[in-house]
Enzyme design. Structure first.
Site, PDB file in Angstrom:
ATOM      1  N   THR A  70     119.839  50.042  30.870  1.00  0.00           N
ATOM      2  CA  THR A  70     120.540  51.185  31.394  1.00  0.00           C
ATOM      3  C   THR A  70     121.886  50.595  31.772  1.00  0.00           C
ATOM      4  OG1 THR A  70     118.438  51.926  32.209  1.00  0.00           O
ATOM      5  CG2 THR A  70     120.344  52.814  33.324  1.00  0.00           C
ATOM      6  N   SER A  87     112.965  59.783  35.962  1.00  0.00           N
ATOM      7  CA  SER A  87     113.861  58.624  35.896  1.00  0.00           C
ATOM      8  C   SER A  87     113.991  57.970  37.268  1.00  0.00           C
ATOM      9  CB  SER A  87     115.243  59.099  35.437  1.00  0.00           C
ATOM     10  OG  SER A  87     116.190  58.076  35.551  1.00  0.00           O
ATOM     11  N   THR A 132     121.192  55.614  29.780  1.00  0.00           N
ATOM     12  CA  THR A 132     120.186  54.623  29.410  1.00  0.00           C
ATOM     13  C   THR A 132     119.601  54.845  28.026  1.00  0.00           C
ATOM     14  OG1 THR A 132     118.060  53.659  30.105  1.00  0.00           O
ATOM     15  CG2 THR A 132     118.321  56.008  30.453  1.00  0.00           C
TER      16      THR A 132
END
Ligand code: GLY
Length: 561
Positions: free
Chosen positions: A370, A441, A388
């Site tokens: 990321t 996430s 990412t």
């Protein structure tokens, strides 16, 4: 050169020969990212009269060329934007599960997880969101023409840029004899078929052509027409499930930020489908309950308290958080409230480690692919952008005709419904696969303000460790008043509830403290480095920006003007 030793050699040479921008001052604006050429690209937009949003978009497109391990057009991410008028908004361009995805797609016929299938297969690719997110940010908040923001990336891909040592280390890894990944084997080769060498101009003509369509047609240049057709064709030929319909349906979404506070500061970060903002605010609230006149930075008490805050917040993350469009009743107000933090703080035993109960919840640590960029401009706008591919170089797959790498973000879903293990595998319902759902996430792009003026812009890569590295850096600046570069380089630890252990950065914790923590019942695990933070602070009295790029990224740079 083939061995691990050669990688070490490359990296150490990189550290010696590459210019470091550990900390930079500027009067007019600043961009901090993992590649100094891309940061300069962003600054060039500020100089042309663009705002922080324009600079962030140009930097992100440039990173898709200069930093293909994480910079991307084949992945997804989040933007937190603070407007000069003090309003804060976010743009969610997280990848989505394809329309034909199911919650048992990674299981065998008896319901066991097929090892690696959710991360290392073509079915690990989520519908990309980056181009839609950058386009939406531009449509709503940009100033310069869209084409101007994409053009520098096209030039860098078409004309080439000097191949750096980090890329050379990756090229060495992907072009070793016996490597069966034809796409990655070819990725770093020049037109003569040789592996690109350090300082040679690395040209990516297919990527330049894809970016040209995006420049000319905006979002539709990726999600419709030639590119969409080629993606769908490549997917079908290789057993993938993303179709033209998946691409056509993809939309980035503007969402209200998670807002918290620490003493005199306001904190804005990303709401679900990222867990980052909720978990960050939960931990900051808990820390606010303690008296830091009595707790020294890096002391046993400090590490214990930080780890206990992390343990609790990560347990809540696993239990409650997922895509908000599929989980309508997440208790976000409660998790981010001061009352909840007070109760949580009171339950911490300052002499003993708690125990993470594996019959409840947690998450697995994963690697970092990321990347984060921070921007502040002279008018008081600020952008915090993290995006990412999931793993380094994502799925390591792509269509040679298009020249970019797809993510393997489906691995961020809970792959085996109902099964939560002490090793950190999670099976809770909010984050199970479903068609068109966004996977949970940990990305934590964050802006801290004081009296309505941006004070700190920060973020990091690092899988689940992202939330904790951002948390500690924000805490270092706000509570210990550390300069941003010092806050970035200072000790980071990581606890994610399950596995039940504290990971700590090598050389930054004294053996006495480590022993004392073990005596309190903590399991300690040394780790090389946590995070790659890119941060900027603004001093409203001196009217000076201070930027810093984590020394773990030798090609990174905070560039101002
Ligand atoms: N792929 C890392 C994250 O989204 O948390």
């Amino acid at each position: 050169m083939h061995s691990k030793l050669s990688h070490l050699l490359f990296l150490s040479i990189a550290i010696i020969t590459t210019q470091l921008y550990a900390q930079t001052y500027a009067k007019n604006g600043m961009v901090a990212s993992s590649n100094s050429l891309s940061s300069k690209t962003g600054v060039s937009m500020l100089k042309k009269g663009g705002n922080a949003v324009d600079a962030a978009i140009a930097t992100a497109f440039s990173l898709a060329v200069t930093l293909p391990s994480a910079g991307n057009i084949g992945g997804g991410g989040f933007i937190v934007f603070m407007n000069a008028d003090g309003n804060v908004t976010t743009i969610d361009f997280r990848e989505k599960a394809p329309l034909s995805a199911t919650n048992d797609m990674y299981l065998d016929t008896v319901g066991n997880l097929i090892p690696g299938s959710n991360h290392n297969s073509i079915k690990a690719i989520g519908v990309p969101g980056t181009v839609a997110g950058l386009y939406k940010a531009h449509q709503k908040y940009g100033k310069l023409p869209w084409a101007n923001l994409v053009q520098p990336a096209i030039d860098q891909a078409k004309n080439g840029f000097p191949f750096n040592w980090s890329l050379f280390a990756a090229a060495d890894r992907f072009t070793q004899e016996g490597n069966e990944n034809a796409f990655m084997d070819n990725y770093f080769r020049n037109t003569e078929g040789n592996v690109v060498q350090p300082d040679e101009l690395w040209k990516q003509p297919q990527l330049a052509a894809t970016l040209t369509l995006i420049r000319d047609k905006g979002k539709d240049g990726f999600y419709k027409g030639e590119v969409a057709k080629k993606i769908a064709k490549w997917m079908k030929a290789n057993g993938g499930i993303i179709t033209k319909r998946d691409l056509k349906k993809y939309e980035a979404i503007e969402r209200k930020p998670i807002q918290g506070s620490y003493k005199d500061f306001d904190i804005y970060s990303m709401p679900p489908p990222s867990s980052g903002g909720v978990v960050l605010v939960e931990m900051m609230n808990l820390m606010e309950q303690a008296n830091f006149e009595e707790i020294e930075f890096n002391s046993t008490e400090y590490v214990h308290l930080v780890a206990e805050a992390m343990r609790r917040a990560f347990s809540d993350r696993a239990e409650h958080l997922g895509d908000p469009d599929f989980n309508l009743n997440m208790p976000i107000d409660k998790l981010t409230s001061k009352e909840f933090a007070k109760k949580r703080f009171e339950a911490i035993d300052m002499t003993r480690a708690s125990i993470s109960d594996s019959t409840k919840f947690g998450q697995l640590y994963d690697g970092d692919s990321t990347t984060h960029l921070s921007v502040m401009d002279k008018d008081g706008n600020a952008v915090s952008l993290t995006y990412t591919l999931e793993f380094s170089y994502g799925s390591k797959m792509g269509s040679p005709e298009l020249g970019f790498i797809f993510n393997n973000e489906m691995g961020d879903f809970n792959a085996q419904p109902g099964i939560t293990k002490t090793n950190g595998q999670i099976g809770t319902a909010p984050n199970l696969v479903a068609p068109e759902k966004r996977m949970l996430s940990s990305m934590t792009p964050t802006i801290v303000s004081k009296n309505g003026v941006p004070y700190l812009v920060i973020g990091s890569p690092g899988g689940r460790t992202i939330i904790n590295t951002v948390f500690q850096t924000v805490f270092n600046v706000l509570e210990y008043d550390m300069r941003v570069d010092k806050a970035i380089e200072a000790l980071k630890i990581h606890h994610q509830w399950l596995p039940d252990r504290i990971i700590y950065e090598q050389h930054l914790l004294s053996p006495d403290t480590r022993n004392a923590l073990e005596a309190m019942g903590h399991t300690m695990k040394e780790y090389g480095n946590l995070g790659a933070l890119m941060g900027i602070t603004y001093d409203p009295i001196k009217k000076v920006f201070t930027g810093a790029s984590d020394s773990s990224r030798p090609d990174g740079g905070a560039v101002g003007y």
